[in-house]
Design an enzyme around this catalytic site. Structure first.
Site, short mmCIF file in Angstrom:
data_model
loop_
_atom_site.label_atom_id
_atom_site.label_comp_id
_atom_site.label_asym_id
_atom_site.label_seq_id
_atom_site.Cartn_x
_atom_site.Cartn_y
_atom_site.Cartn_z
N LYS A 22 -1.03 -2.03 10.77
CA LYS A 22 -0.43 -2.90 9.75
C LYS A 22 0.09 -2.08 8.57
CE LYS A 22 -3.12 -4.93 6.61
NZ LYS A 22 -2.73 -4.75 5.20
N ASN A 23 -0.74 -1.20 8.05
CA ASN A 23 -0.33 -0.50 6.83
C ASN A 23 0.81 0.49 7.07
OD1 ASN A 23 -2.14 -1.95 5.38
ND2 ASN A 23 -3.59 -0.27 5.03
N CYS A 123 -5.75 -9.07 -7.50
CA CYS A 123 -6.07 -9.26 -6.09
C CYS A 123 -7.59 -9.26 -5.97
CB CYS A 123 -5.37 -8.16 -5.32
SG CYS A 123 -6.24 -7.29 -4.08
N ARG A 128 -5.58 -3.47 -9.34
CA ARG A 128 -4.44 -2.93 -8.58
C ARG A 128 -3.12 -2.89 -9.35
NH1 ARG A 128 -4.95 -4.64 -2.36
NH2 ARG A 128 -4.03 -2.60 -2.06
N ASP A 312 -10.92 1.08 3.42
CA ASP A 312 -10.67 -0.06 4.32
C ASP A 312 -11.71 -0.18 5.43
OD1 ASP A 312 -8.54 -0.80 2.82
OD2 ASP A 312 -7.00 -0.21 4.26
N ARG A 404 -3.85 -11.73 8.65
CA ARG A 404 -2.98 -10.75 8.00
C ARG A 404 -3.11 -9.38 8.66
NH1 ARG A 404 -4.87 -9.69 2.70
NH2 ARG A 404 -3.45 -7.99 3.09
C1 UD1 Z 1 -3.11 1.05 0.47
C2 UD1 Z 1 -3.46 0.18 1.64
C3 UD1 Z 1 -4.84 -0.43 1.46
C4 UD1 Z 1 -5.86 0.66 1.19
C5 UD1 Z 1 -5.42 1.55 0.04
C6 UD1 Z 1 -6.32 2.74 -0.19
C7 UD1 Z 1 -1.32 -0.69 2.38
C8 UD1 Z 1 -0.43 -1.88 2.51
N1 UD1 Z 1 -2.48 -0.89 1.75
O1 UD1 Z 1 -3.06 0.19 -0.67
O2 UD1 Z 1 -5.19 -1.14 2.66
O3 UD1 Z 1 -7.10 0.06 0.86
O4 UD1 Z 1 -4.09 2.06 0.31
O5 UD1 Z 1 -6.40 3.51 0.96
O6 UD1 Z 1 -1.02 0.38 2.86
N2 UD1 Z 1 -3.51 2.46 -8.47
C9 UD1 Z 1 -3.16 2.49 -9.81
N3 UD1 Z 1 -1.83 2.44 -10.12
C10 UD1 Z 1 -0.86 2.37 -9.17
C11 UD1 Z 1 -1.22 2.35 -7.82
C12 UD1 Z 1 -2.57 2.41 -7.50
O7 UD1 Z 1 -4.01 2.55 -10.70
O8 UD1 Z 1 0.32 2.32 -9.52
C13 UD1 Z 1 -4.94 2.53 -8.10
C14 UD1 Z 1 -5.41 1.31 -7.31
O9 UD1 Z 1 -5.77 0.24 -8.17
C15 UD1 Z 1 -6.59 1.89 -6.57
C16 UD1 Z 1 -6.13 3.32 -6.28
O10 UD1 Z 1 -5.09 3.59 -7.20
O11 UD1 Z 1 -7.73 1.92 -7.39
C17 UD1 Z 1 -5.61 3.57 -4.88
O12 UD1 Z 1 -4.68 2.59 -4.56
P1 UD1 Z 1 -3.46 2.84 -3.54
O13 UD1 Z 1 -3.75 4.06 -2.75
O14 UD1 Z 1 -2.20 2.77 -4.31
O15 UD1 Z 1 -3.58 1.58 -2.62
P2 UD1 Z 1 -2.39 0.71 -2.03
O16 UD1 Z 1 -1.24 1.57 -1.70
O17 UD1 Z 1 -2.18 -0.49 -2.87
#
Ligand code: UD1
Length: 427
Positions: A22-23, A123, A128, A312, A404
């Site tokens: 999915k991701n 979320c 996030r 995850d 999902r």
């Molecule tokens: C992706 C995955 C999700 C997984 C996560 C961590 C997808 C669709 N989702 O989510 O399943 O749990 O990686 O492996 O691929 N953060 C910030 N600012 C930002 C972006 C992130 O502070 O602009 C923080 C987030 O709140 C979190 C951390 O960084 O605490 C890591 O998040 P991130 O790696 O960005 O997760 P996603 O890409 O949203």
């Protein structure tokens, strides 16, 4: 609303086909926006999130054709073509249901010089924010304006390569940065990039589309921007989180499951955890077999970016460790609120105490079926796992979360001996 009803306590045994990730799919789909030529993706899982992303792409002027499945292939084959003019706007209605919609920001901006994307909002598993995505676009010369719940990004003369240095690892921000940099003028260096296998899958797809990227699988990615990218065909990698979830199903039911299509190189930390918990692991040509041996041993695990143990998989491991022969310690370092499954597992007899970012899991001899409520995707799977092991009947409500991310869940589990059914109406 549908629910899933499980009669637990049966050891599972047999082969489970692992679907496309999915991701990975959610970052490959927006690549279609980077070119006016067709992008064909194979091995796409049939999931609500993929349909949702497809809907967003059609709103953005992408035409989609779905091919019939070939013999021996499970996943869908879809071709995306972004050759129509449409407003580069990702509306609130879609983005709020699917956070990954933010991944259209980089491609739209890079190709059309502008993008308007709704802010995703909160979320279930945490705050996030998307600040790192926005900073990455700014580092490539974009102007960012926030108004009325929307991000309006502009780069009238196109994006220009630059250095993007992330203060901590973000999967999504690395993906947006990569896609945007692929069409920026000049060279972009992405420092402290995520190294998740889904990023590698994205890099390989972009290279197939004509991008020039160095440093694959490392935390420094160098992208030499191109004027245009072309069409390509790319197969989505197998879902390491789905495979890991079914590995936990083998362990928690005292069974043996062969995960067909699972890829070892994407699953080291997960398989190490399974082995440390006492599982036997056998590697086949195109499969990984996990067999429960003598019960479940307690573990101490901390989630962290790849190659460490994935956030995850935290909830699924917690269910497994709820039945361990001792006390385990889980520490969640990625998301601040990812223990929503704990009170639900407690309703089934688990003994878990959350202390800030840590959870102390004291193993109990057995779980008992109960009606429970799913709160997010992986939490839902932890409840399914607990239900498979529990004595009696478990009803998992709010299963739209599962739809999902787990393709044909009941079908796959029934085929290996589970008594599981989807029934209409909330319990
Ligand atoms: C992706 C995955 C999700 C997984 C996560 C961590 C997808 C669709 N989702 O989510 O399943 O749990 O990686 O492996 O691929 N953060 C910030 N600012 C930002 C972006 C992130 O502070 O602009 C923080 C987030 O709140 C979190 C951390 O960084 O605490 C890591 O998040 P991130 O790696 O960005 O997760 P996603 O890409 O949203």
């Amino acid at each position: 609303m549908d629910r899933i009803v499980i009669e637990g306590g049966k050891p599972l045994s047999g082969r489970i086909p692992i679907s496309g990730a999915k991701n990975a799919a959610l970052t490959l789909l927006p690549c279609a926006l980077l070119t006016d030529e067709p992008l064909t993706l194979r091995n796409l899982p049939r999931l609500a999130d993929i349909d949702g992303f497809g809907h967003l792409l059609t709103q953005l002027g992408v035409s989609i054709t779905v091919e019939g499945v070939r013999r021996g292939e499970f996943g869908r084959v879809m071709t995306f073509r972004a050759d129509n003019d449409a407003e580069p706007v990702a509306p609130y209605d879609i983005v709020r249901k699917m956070r990954a919609s933010i991944l259209v920001l980089g491609p739209l901006l890079a190709r059309f010089g502008q993008a308007t994307v709704s802010l995703p909002g909160g979320c279930a598993i945490g705050n996030r924010p998307i600040d790192l995505h926005l900073k990455a676009m700014q580092a490539l010369g974009a102007e960012i304006e926030l108004a009325s719940g929307y991000v309006k990004a502009t780069a009238p003369n196109g994006l220009t390569g630059g250095t993007i240095s992330f203060p901590f690892v973000s999967v999504g921000a690395t993906e947006n940065a990569l896609m945007a940099a692929a069409l920026a003028k000049g060279t972009t260096v992405i420092e402290n990039a995520a190294r998740e296998p889904e990023i590698t899958d994205l890099v390989q797809c972009l290279i197939a589309m004509g991008a020039e990227i160095e440093g694959m699988k490392t935390d420094t990615l160098t992208v030499h921007g191109k004027d245009r990218l072309h069409g390509a065909t790319h197969a989505v990698m197998p879902d390491r989180i789905e495979a890991g979830s079914y590995a936990c199903a083998a362990m928690i039911t005292g069974g043996s499951l062969e995960l067909v299509g699972a890829r070892e190189d994407t699953m080291h930390a997960i398989l190490a955890g399974i082995a440390d918990a006492g599982g036997l692991i056998e590697f086949g040509k195109n499969s990984i077999k996990v067999t429960a041996d003598k019960g479940i041993k307690p573990l101490s695990i901390s989630t962290a970016p790849f190659p460490a143990f994935p956030t995850d998989m935290q909830a699924q491991f917690m269910s497994m460790l709820a039945l361990a022969s001792g006390t385990s310690l889980l520490t969640e370092t990625i998301f601040e609120n990812r223990y929503m499954h704990v009170p639900e597992l407690a309703r089934m007899g688990a003994d878990i105490e959350v202390r800030g970012r840590a959870a102390v899991v004291r193993g109990v001899p057995g779980l008992v079926g109960a009606p429970v409520m799913a709160t997010d995707l992986r939490a839902s799977m932890s409840l399914i796992l607990a239900g498979l092991a529990a004595k009696g009947t478990t009803e998992v409500n709010r299963i739209y979360h599962l739809d999902r991310g787990y393709e044909r869940l009941e079908e796959k589990l029934s085929a290996v001996g589970a008594t599981i059914a989807r029934v209409g109406g909330e319990g």
